[in-house]
Write an enzyme that holds these catalytic residues in place. Structure first.
Site, short mmCIF file in Angstrom:
data_model
loop_
_atom_site.label_atom_id
_atom_site.label_comp_id
_atom_site.label_asym_id
_atom_site.label_seq_id
_atom_site.Cartn_x
_atom_site.Cartn_y
_atom_site.Cartn_z
N ASP A 594 0.78 -1.22 0.00
CA ASP A 594 0.00 0.00 0.00
C ASP A 594 0.82 1.29 0.00
OD1 ASP A 594 -1.71 -2.08 0.34
OD2 ASP A 594 -3.00 -1.10 1.78
N GLU A 825 -4.45 -7.33 13.21
CA GLU A 825 -3.94 -7.11 11.86
C GLU A 825 -2.47 -6.67 11.89
OE1 GLU A 825 -5.11 -4.37 7.95
OE2 GLU A 825 -5.84 -3.84 9.94
#
Length: 861
Positions: A594, A825
Site C-alpha cells: 500500500d 492485523e
C-alpha cells in the site's frame, strides 16, 4: 489491511487515477465500444420519403454514395482504433481455455461430498451453508445488551464490541468449537457434521449452543434471559414449512422442514433439557444479505404493538426463510439438528436426530475435540520452550483460520476504462459466474478472498490438511482469465457485496498482486523432495501440479509481460498514479504494501525490488514443477534460465544495492523534498482546506533511500550468499534499534526514513510506514533460521537474532491475545506492541503458530 474509513488495498478502495486510467489513451478517452457508451447516444427518428425529380434523386444518390463511402471507411477506421479496447475487455472476462482444477478426480466423489456442508459464511458469527451456488443456509442471531440498550447480533462487526469471539478449535471439515463473549453473556457454539445411513447428499449436521452468564451474581432475573434467533433460508426460493407448536416437552421438536434437489427432504429439530419459550416468523425474499434488517424490523414492529420483544408467530405466503426465536434462562444448553434425505423411506430420521442431540452429541463432540487436539500436537510438534498458554493461542489461530473458510459464488465486477459506461449506466462488465472456496483475512473487516493473503493462509492450512489446501488453491487458479490474470480481491455474491462500499468493488485487469500462492506450492514440492509424504499424497500433489501447470504458466506470463520494466530482468508494480496532487508518495496498492514509500515520481524507469524477488520465487517454482513432471519443452528451459538470471547476485547488487549501508532499495525518479501543505480551495460558495502535495526539487533517477520490508526481500528470499559481507550488513540493519528492531517485532519502515509514520493524504494515516506486520516478520524469521543453519561466518549472529526475534513475536502476540481476546492485523511499534487495525485477524497473523513450531520454508535452491 485496515478498518474504519482508512482507504487501503484492504478496503481495496477506489484505485488511484493512475490505476483507473490504465490503458487509456494519453489523448483522452476513446470512443464508445460495442455495448458500451461514452456520453449520450442519439436517437434517430424514422426516415421520411417525399416526391423528388429523377435528376434530384440521382444527385442525392451520388452524394449519398459518397456519404456511405465516408461512413464505411470512417467506421473501419474507428473499429480499427477501438478493436484493442473491445478485445481487451472481452479477454478480461474470458476464462483460460484449460481443464478446470476442480474437475480433477481427487476433488470429486467422497472428497466433494465430505466438504458439502460447513461453517462457510465467515462474515456472520455462526453461519452454515453448502458448497453450491444457491444453498440452504442457516445461522444464529441474538439480542445483546450494552449500556442498557438492546442490539441484534448477527454479522461480525467491530462496533458490537464483543469481549472476544472466534473458533477456538476447528478441523476445516466436520467439527468446530467457537467461543463468544458478549458483555454478560458467554456461550460456546459447537458444530458437528456426520454422514449416516439414510442421510441425503452431504450428510447431517448439528449445532450446540452452550450459554453461561459470566456475571450472574450482579445480573437480575430479567438480564439472565437470553433471546436467540436461529434461522434457515433457501437461496433458491423454495418454500419452507414451519411446525406451529410450543416447546413444552424435553423431546425433540420439529422447527422447520422443506425439500431441495441436492439433499432431498430435510428437517430442522430443536432439543434441550431446559424450559424454552419459542416464537417464529417466516419471510419471502431472495435478499439474504438483509436478514438482520428483516428480523430487527419485525421485532420492533411487534414490540410497538404488543410491548413484547418477540417474533409474531406469523409467516408470509411461500416463505423461504424461517426464523425461530428461542428464549432461555441462562445457563442453558440447546441442540439444533439438521437431517437430510427425509423423503426417502427407511431414512432412520429419529435415530439420526438422537445421534445429533443430547448425550450422544456430547460424546461425539468430546471425541472430535480429542481428535483435533491430538492432530494439533502430532502435526505441529510445538517446541518444549513454548508454554501451554501459547499453545492454546496457536490452536485458536489455526482454529479461526479454518473456521473462517468461506464458500462464495458470483461474478467479479471488472472496471471499464475511464470515460466508458455500459448502455445501462454500469461502469463495469461482469466476470464469468464462478465459485471460490477460500480462507479470509478477517471475519469482521475482510470476510472475502484476497489473493496475496491466501498464499500465507495456505502455508498454515497446507500443513494441517494438504488436500483441503489444494482444493482452495484449485478454486483460485480456476479464476484465471485467458490473459493469465486473477482479480486480486474476490467480492462474490450479495452477502459479500453487502460488506464492501460500492466505490471499492471494481477490479482492474491491469493490476496484479504478489503471487504468494507459489509459497505454498514450494512447500508441496519440498514435501515430495524430502520423501516425507505417503505415496498417495505424492501422487495427488503430482496430479494437482500437472493440471495446474498450464494455469500457473499463464499467470506467470501475465506478470512477465504486464509488470516488466524497461530493462531485461526488471519489474515494477504498474498502476501507480503519476498525476496525483493529494498523496505524499503515490501508493502502490498492487504490491500489497500500500503506502510503503516508493519513488516519489512514478514512471516506467522504476525498478521494484519486491516484485523482482516474487518473480524469482515463481520462476524457481515453475522450473521445479517442470522437473517433477519431467517436462523438457522450451518453457521449462526458460524458467530455469530466468531463475538463474534473477538469482544473479552481482546483477541484483548492481541494480539495487547501496554499497555504503548494505541495504537494498527500489530505483526510480525520486526526491526526498516532497511535502503536504494546507491549501484553501473554493468549492461552490465555501472555502475548504485540503492537503496538497508540493515538490521542492526536481527528482533524479536513483535508489529510493527508504529502509524497510522491501529492502529485506533479497534476504527474506535467501538470495544473499551465506559468506557474503552484505549478509552481515543486513543482519546489523535488522537488529539496529534506531532503524528496524523493536522488542515486539521488526518495523515495516525504519525510524530514519523521512516518511516514517507520516500520513500519505489528509485521510490516510500511516499503514506500512512503521507498524509491525506478522507475514513479513515470518519471512524475516524464516531467513534468519535459514542462515543460522548455513555454514558461514555469520551463522551465529543469525542464530542469536533468530531466537530473540522469535521470542519477541510469540510473547507479544500471545500477550495481546490474552489481554484483548484477539489476534490483530498489525502491532504498534510505538505503543509497547499493542494490537491495532482489524480484529480478529486470523489471516496471516495466524503464522504465529508456525513460529511456535519452527516450521519454515526451505530457501535452498
Amino acid at each position: 489491511m485496515s478498518g474504519g474509513s482508512r482507504r487501503t488495498a484492504r478496503s481495496r478502495g477506489r484505485p488511484s487515477p493512475g490505476e483507473a486510467d490504465a490503458g487509456e489513451s494519453a489523448r483522452g478517452p476513446r470512443r464508445p465500444v460495442e455495448g458500451i457508451r461514452n456520453g449520450r447516444s442519439r436517437d434517430h427518428g424514422p426516415i421520411r420519403l417525399r416526391d423528388v425529380s429523377l435528376k434530384t434523386l440521382l444527385g442525392l444518390g451520388f452524394l449519398a454514395s459518397l456519404f456511405v463511402f465516408f461512413l464505411v471507411n470512417n467506421y473501419q477506421w474507428v473499429s480499427r482504433r477501438e478493436d484493442p479496447v473491445v478485445r481487451s475487455l472481452r479477454r478480461a472476462v474470458t476464462p483460460l481455455p484449460a481443464p478446470r482444477m476442480m474437475d480433477l478426480p481427487l476433488f470429486q466423489g467422497e472428497h466433494q461430498e465430505s466438504l458439502y456442508w460447513g461453517t462457510y459464511r465467515p462474515h456472520v458469527y455462526l453461519g452454515i451453508r453448502a458448497r453450491t451456488p444457491r444453498s440452504l443456509i442457516a445461522g444464529l442471531m441474538w439480542i445483546g445488551i450494552k449500556d442498557g440498550q438492546y442490539f441484534l447480533r448477527h454479522i461480525c462487526q467491530d462496533s458490537d464490541d464483543l469481549s472476544t469471539y472466534g473458533w477456538r478449535d476447528h478441523n476445516g471439515r466436520d467439527y468446530g468449537r467457537q467461543e463468544i463473549v458478549d458483555h454478560g453473556l458467554s456461550f460456546m457454539t459447537s458444530f458437528l457434521k456426520e454422514k449416516r445411513a439414510g442421510s441425503g447428499y452431504g450428510g447431517d449436521w448439528a449445532v450446540r449452543l452452550d450459554l453461561q452468564n459470566i456475571k450472574s451474581k450482579v445480573h437480575d432475573a430479567e438480564d439472565s434471559t437470553a433471546h436467540l434467533f436461529f434461522y434457515v433460508a433457501d437461496e433458491e426460493g423454495n418454500s419452507l414449512g414451519v411446525q406451529r407448536q410450543k416447546f413444552e416437552s424435553h423431546d425433540s421438536t420439529l422447527l422447520a422442514f422443506g425439500e431441495r434437489n441436492d439433499v432431498g427432504g430435510w428437517e430442522l429439530h430443536l432439543d434441550s433439557q431446559e424450559k424454552l419459550d419459542t416464537h417464529f416468523s417466516g419471510f419471502r425474499t431472495l435478499h439474504m444479505h438483509n436478514l438482520s434488517e428483516l428480523v430487527q424490523g419485525t421485532l420492533a414492529f411487534h414490540a410497538r404493538r404488543t410491548g413484547q420483544l418477540q417474533l409474531p408467530d406469523a409467516i408470509e405466503d411461500s416463505s423461504n426463510i424461517i426464523v425461530v426465536q428461542i428464549s432461555a434462562t441462562v445457563p442453558a444448553k440447546i441442540d439444533i439438528a439438521f437431517v437430510s434425505g427425509t423423503n426417502v423411506e427407511g431414512s432412520s430420521i429419529d435415530e439420526r436426530i438422537n445421534s445429533l442431540t443430547g448425550t450422544m452429541l456430547s460424546t461425539r463432540l468430546e471425541e472430535k475435540q480429542g481428535e483435533v487436539e491430538d492432530k494439533y500436537v502430532s502435526i505441529f510438534n510445538i517446541k518444549d520452550e513454548v508454554d501451554s498458554e501459547s499453545m492454546i493461542v496457536g490452536r485458536a489461530a489455526i482454529g479461526n483460520l479454518l473456521g473462517g473458510i468461506g464458500y462464495f459464488y458470483g461474478q467479479s465486477r471488472i472496471a471499464l476504462p475511464k470515460g466508458f459506461t455500459q448502455e445501462n449506466g454500469d461502469k463495469f462488465i461482469s466476470y464469468w459466474p464462478a465459485a471460490l472456496f477460500t480462507a479470509v483475512p478477517s471475519r469482521s473487516f475482510f470476510p472475502r478472498g484476497f489473493l496475496w493473503d491466501e498464499g500465507f493462509h495456505q502455508m498454515i492450512i497446507g500443513r494441517w490438511d494438504a488436500k483441503l489446501s489444494m482444493d482452495i488453491i484449485g478454486h483460485w487458479l480456476d479464476l484465471i482469465n485467458i490473459d493469465g490474470w486473477i482479480p486480486r480481491e474476490q467480492i462474490l455474491g450479495a452477502e459479500a457485496l453487502s460488506k464492501v462500499p460500492e466505490e471499492f468493488v471494481l477490479q482492474y485487469p491491469t493490476n496484479g498482486n504478489p503471487p504468494t500462492l507459489f509459497l505454498v506450492l514450494r512447500d508441496l514440492l519440498n514435501g515430495i523432495r524430502t520423501g516425507k509424504l505417503l505415496s498417495q499424497e505424492t501422487n495427488e500433489i503430482t496430479d494437482f501440479l500437472s493440471r495446474a501447470y498450464i494455469r500457473l504458466n499463464a499467470w506467470f506470463q501475465w506478470f512477465n509481460t504486464t509488470q516488466s520494466g524497461k530493462d531485461v530482468g526488471t519489474f515494477y508494480w504498474h498502476g501507480r498514479d503519476n498525476t496525483t496532487t493529494k498523496e505524499l508518495n503515490p501508493k502502490t496498492l498492487t504490491s500489497g504494501l500500500d503506502d510503503y514509500p516508493r519513488a516519489s515520481h512514478p514512471n516506467d524507469e522504476e525498478r521494484h525490488l519486491d516484485i523482482r524477488c516474487w518473480m524469482l520465487l515463481a520462476a524457481d517454482c515453475m522450473h521445479s514443477i517442470a522437473e517433477l513432471l519431467k517436462m523438457e519443452n522450451a518453457s521449462a528451459k526458460e524458467y530455469h534460465q530466468m531463475s538463474k538470471q534473477l538469482s544473479d547476485f552481482e546483477k541484483l547488487n548492481q541494480m539495487h544495492l547501496d554499497d555504503a549501508s548494505g541495504a537494498y532499495f527500489d530505483f526510480g525518479y525520486h526526491t526526498e523534498k516532497v511535502r503536504l501543505r494546507w491549501h484553501e480551495v473554493k468549492v461552490l460558495d465555501t472555502v475548504q482546506r485540503e492537503l496538497v502535495r508540493e515538490t521542492l526539487e526536481e527528482p533524479q533517477l536513483k535508489l529510493v533511500p527508504h529502509l524497510g520490508y522491501v529492502s529485506l526481500f533479497p534476504f527474506m528470499m535467501g538470495i544473499i550468499p551465506s559468506e557474503s559481507p552484505i549478509l552481515e550488513k543486513q543482519l546489523r540493519l535488522i537488529s539496529n534499534r534506531s532503524t528496524l528492531w523493536t522488542d515486539y517485532g521488526v518495523r515495516s519502515l525504519s525510524k530514519t526514513s523521512s516518511l516514517y509514520m507520516k500520513r500519505n493524504t489528509q485521510h490516510d494515516p500511516p499503514y506500512w510506514r512503521g507498524p509491525i506486520w506478522i507475514n513479513m516478520n515470518y519471512m524475516i524469521l524464516s531467513a534468519l533460521y535459514h542462515y543460522s543453519q548455513e555454514a558461514g561466518p555469520y551463522r551465529t549472529m543469525a542464530g542469536t537474532l533468530y531466537q530473540e526475534l522469535r521470542s519477541n513475536l510469540i510473547r507479544n502476540i500471545v500477550g495481546n491475545y490474552y489481554e484483548t481476546g484477539f489476534l490483530w492485523e498489525q502491532y504498534d511499534q510505538k505503543n509497547k506492541g499493542k494490537g491495532k487495525g482489524a480484529r480478529p485477524f486470523t489471516g496471516w497473523t495466524a503464522l504465529v503458530l508456525l513460529m511456535m513450531t519452527e516450521a519454515y520454508p526451505s530457501l535452498q535452491r
